[in-house]
Each structure stands twice: as structure tokens, then as C-alpha cells.
Design an enzyme around this catalytic site. Structure first.
Site, mmCIF file in Angstrom:
data_model
loop_
_atom_site.group_PDB
_atom_site.id
_atom_site.type_symbol
_atom_site.label_atom_id
_atom_site.label_comp_id
_atom_site.label_asym_id
_atom_site.label_seq_id
_atom_site.Cartn_x
_atom_site.Cartn_y
_atom_site.Cartn_z
ATOM 1 C CG ASN A 10 -1.696 1.254 1.409
ATOM 2 O OD1 ASN A 10 -1.776 2.069 0.489
ATOM 3 N ND2 ASN A 10 -2.292 1.431 2.588
ATOM 4 C CD1 TRP A 11 3.218 1.101 -3.104
ATOM 5 C CD2 TRP A 11 3.044 2.358 -4.948
ATOM 6 N NE1 TRP A 11 3.754 0.385 -4.142
ATOM 7 C CE2 TRP A 11 3.659 1.140 -5.295
ATOM 8 C CE3 TRP A 11 2.825 3.295 -5.941
ATOM 9 C CZ2 TRP A 11 4.073 0.847 -6.588
ATOM 10 C CZ3 TRP A 11 3.225 3.013 -7.234
ATOM 11 C CH2 TRP A 11 3.848 1.799 -7.556
ATOM 12 C CE LYS A 12 0.061 3.213 4.840
ATOM 13 N NZ LYS A 12 0.162 3.306 6.282
ATOM 14 C CG HIS A 102 -5.646 1.858 5.257
ATOM 15 N ND1 HIS A 102 -5.157 2.801 6.142
ATOM 16 C CD2 HIS A 102 -4.652 0.967 5.068
ATOM 17 C CE1 HIS A 102 -3.906 2.482 6.449
ATOM 18 N NE2 HIS A 102 -3.579 1.371 5.812
ATOM 19 C CD GLU A 104 -2.721 5.482 6.826
ATOM 20 O OE1 GLU A 104 -2.680 5.530 5.585
ATOM 21 O OE2 GLU A 104 -1.835 4.923 7.519
ATOM 22 C CD GLU A 174 -3.070 -2.427 7.317
ATOM 23 O OE1 GLU A 174 -1.988 -2.712 6.784
ATOM 24 O OE2 GLU A 174 -3.673 -1.367 7.107
ATOM 25 N N GLY A 180 3.135 2.336 10.772
ATOM 26 C CA GLY A 180 4.089 3.434 10.601
ATOM 27 C C GLY A 180 4.830 3.800 11.874
ATOM 28 C CB SER A 220 5.894 -1.694 11.543
ATOM 29 O OG SER A 220 5.432 -0.400 11.888
ATOM 30 N N GLY A 241 3.137 -1.066 4.169
ATOM 31 C CA GLY A 241 3.131 0.351 3.832
ATOM 32 C C GLY A 241 4.532 0.809 3.453
ATOM 33 N N GLY A 242 5.211 1.463 4.382
ATOM 34 C CA GLY A 242 6.524 2.070 4.136
ATOM 35 C C GLY A 242 7.505 1.183 3.378
#
Ligand SMILES: O=C(CO)COP(=O)(O)O
Length: 258
Positions: A10-12, A102, A104, A174, A180, A220, A241-242
Site C-alpha cells: 500500500n503506497w498510500k 483502511h 487512515e 492492521e 508506521g 510495520s 506500507g513504508g
């Protein structure tokens, strides 16, 4: 394991369309260089909407075995919904999956379980497989109410889902406190919740459906932590993610069993 592992990035809100092309090319080369077996695991990226056409052109042009999806969709298919993106559009761009709910989206955009349930339906209407995200915040975890909380989110977000639809569903656990933050839930935490989610799906539908649903862990995840998490019985994949913004790190996550 009969369920195909699902390795998702997930590149956000990162990488423009030109950067997206560079990353997907590098990811494909890196996987190719190590003779990655795409029959053994599905590798999926979730770029921002504005990147998807470029990713499609690359994937189709170079016949890459990577899949891609949207990070969100509207619960409506068309009309006066300024700024929203329809599942129809994603489908037309060759997207196979779409993230729904998600954390977010749930926190920043206030998406309720009812909104998520409508989005899950919009995904199925447009031949997209939803990757439904659920998970508790730190306070809920500290009160030891994480299972109860997450299962309630799951039930609310699956409202109206038929057994036939549920068979292809992907759920991502999640925990918000692990996103993150560098704090990874232990693989035992991931297994505990994945087993609880699977048991709940069995209760809602059947053992047969529960056996088919893929459950991911996200928060993470790095190449170093992926193998242990993926080793758990009820964890069928990871939502990264990251670390998915780095082609070689993400490729190494996909090679969790190498
Ligand atoms: O939210 C996530 C994936 O959807 C997890 O993000 P991080 O891997 O950056 O913690």
C-alpha cells in the site's frame, strides 16, 4: 496451505506516476532476477489513483505478473460525487483489488462500518475483490478488548455480504498502533487475531467459506519480520506500507520463504 499467499504494498499518498513506473519496473526486475515463482504468491501493489493508468500500461506492455488495485473506491458507481472514484473506473483500468476501510480512511475521513459495507458491495458490483481492513487502536489493545473490537468492525463492514461474495474476500488485520510506528505486533498477536477473524467468518458463513478467505497482517512489516509472520497458520499474507516503497525490500518480503 491451500490459500495462495498475498503480498500487498500500500503506497498510500506516495510516488507520482513517473516514480510509480520506476518502482514497478525495479520490483519486476528484482523478482525476475531471483526467479520468483508467481504461482506461489500473489504480489499486488496499491498505487495512488493518478498512477494506475501508468502502472496498467507497464504491466500489460511488459506482461508483468504483478496485480494492482485502488486504495479506496466510492460506494456509488457514478454521478455527482466530486472527488470520488468509482469501482467501474478501477475495473476499466485492469485493477483486480481495492482496499476498503483502511484505518487512515476510517480515522481521517471518518468512514464508518456502514460506509465500508457499502464500499464492499460497490467493489463486488464492479468485479473487484475488496481487501477489507480492520484493527484496533492502542487504547483498545491496552484494555484487552482488541478481539471484541476488531470482530465488531468486521461484522459491521461485512453487513449484506453473501456467502458467495465472501469466498473471495481478503481481510487485512492492521492494528493502528503498529502502523508506521515501527512497532510490529508479534507473530502470535497476528495469529491470535487472524484465527479469531477466521472463526467469526465461519460463524457468519460456513467452514468452507472461512477456509477460503485470505487474512493478511499489516503494520510495520519488513523483510526481516515477514517470514515469521507468514509462518503463522491463519496469516495468509501481509499488507505493507513504508517498506513497499523500496523495491528490493518489498521483493524480499515477497520472497519470505526463500
Ligand atoms: O497501513 C499499512 C498498510 O496498509 C502499514 O503501514 P506500515 O507498513 O508503513 O506500518
Amino acid at each position: 496451505m491451500s490459500r495462495t499467499p498475498f503480498i500487498a504494498g500500500n503506497w498510500k499518498m506516495n510516488l507520482d506516476h513517473a516514480q510509480a513506473v520506476t518502482l514497478v519496473q525495479k520490483l519486476a526486475w528484482t523478482l525476475d532476477d531471483t526467479n520468483f515463482d508467481f504461482d506461489k504468491a500473489e504480489v499486488v501493489v496499491f498505487p495512488p489513483f493518478t498512477d494506475i493508468r501508468s502502472v496498467q500500461t507497464l504491466v500489460e506492455g511488459d506482461k508483468l505478473k504483478l496485480a494492482y488495485g485502488g486504495q479506496d473506491l466510492s460506494d456509488q458507481d457514478s454521478g455527482a460525487y466530486t472527488g470520488d472514484i468509482s469501482g467501474e473506473f478501477l475495473n476499466k483500468l485492469g485493477a483486480k483489488y481495492v482496499l476498503v476501510g483502511h484505518s487512515e480512511r476510517r480515522t481521517i475521513h471518518g468512514e464508518s462500518d456502514a460506509v465500508c459495507a457499502a464500499k464492499v458491495q460497490a467493489a463486488y458490483r464492479n468485479d473487484l475483490v475488496p481487501v477489507l481492513c480492520v484493527g484496533e487502536g492502542l487504547e483498545t489493545r491496552e484494555e484487552n478488548k482488541h478481539v471484541e473490537f476488531t470482530l465488531e468492525q468486521l461484522r459491521g463492514s461485512l453487513d449484506g455480504l453473501s456467502a458467495e461474495q465472501a469466498e473471495t474476500l481478503v481481510v487485512a488485520y492492521e492494528p493502528v498502533w503498529a502502523i508506521g510506528t515501527g512497532k510490529v505486533a508479534t507473530s502470535a498477536d497476528a495469529q491470535e487475531m487472524s484465527a479469531a477473524i477466521r472463526a467469526e467468518i465461519e460463524k457468519l458463513y460456513s467452514a468452507d467459506v472461512a477456509e477460503k478467505v485470505r487474512i493478511l497482517y499489516g503494520g510495520s512489516v519488513k523483510a526481516a519480520s515477514a517470514p515469521e509472520i507468514m509462518g503463522e497458520n491463519d496469516v495468509d499474507g501481509v499488507l505493507v506500507g513504508g517498506a513497499s516503497l523500496d523495491a528490493s525490500e518489498f521483493a524480499n518480503i515477497a520472497r519470505f520463504d526463500a
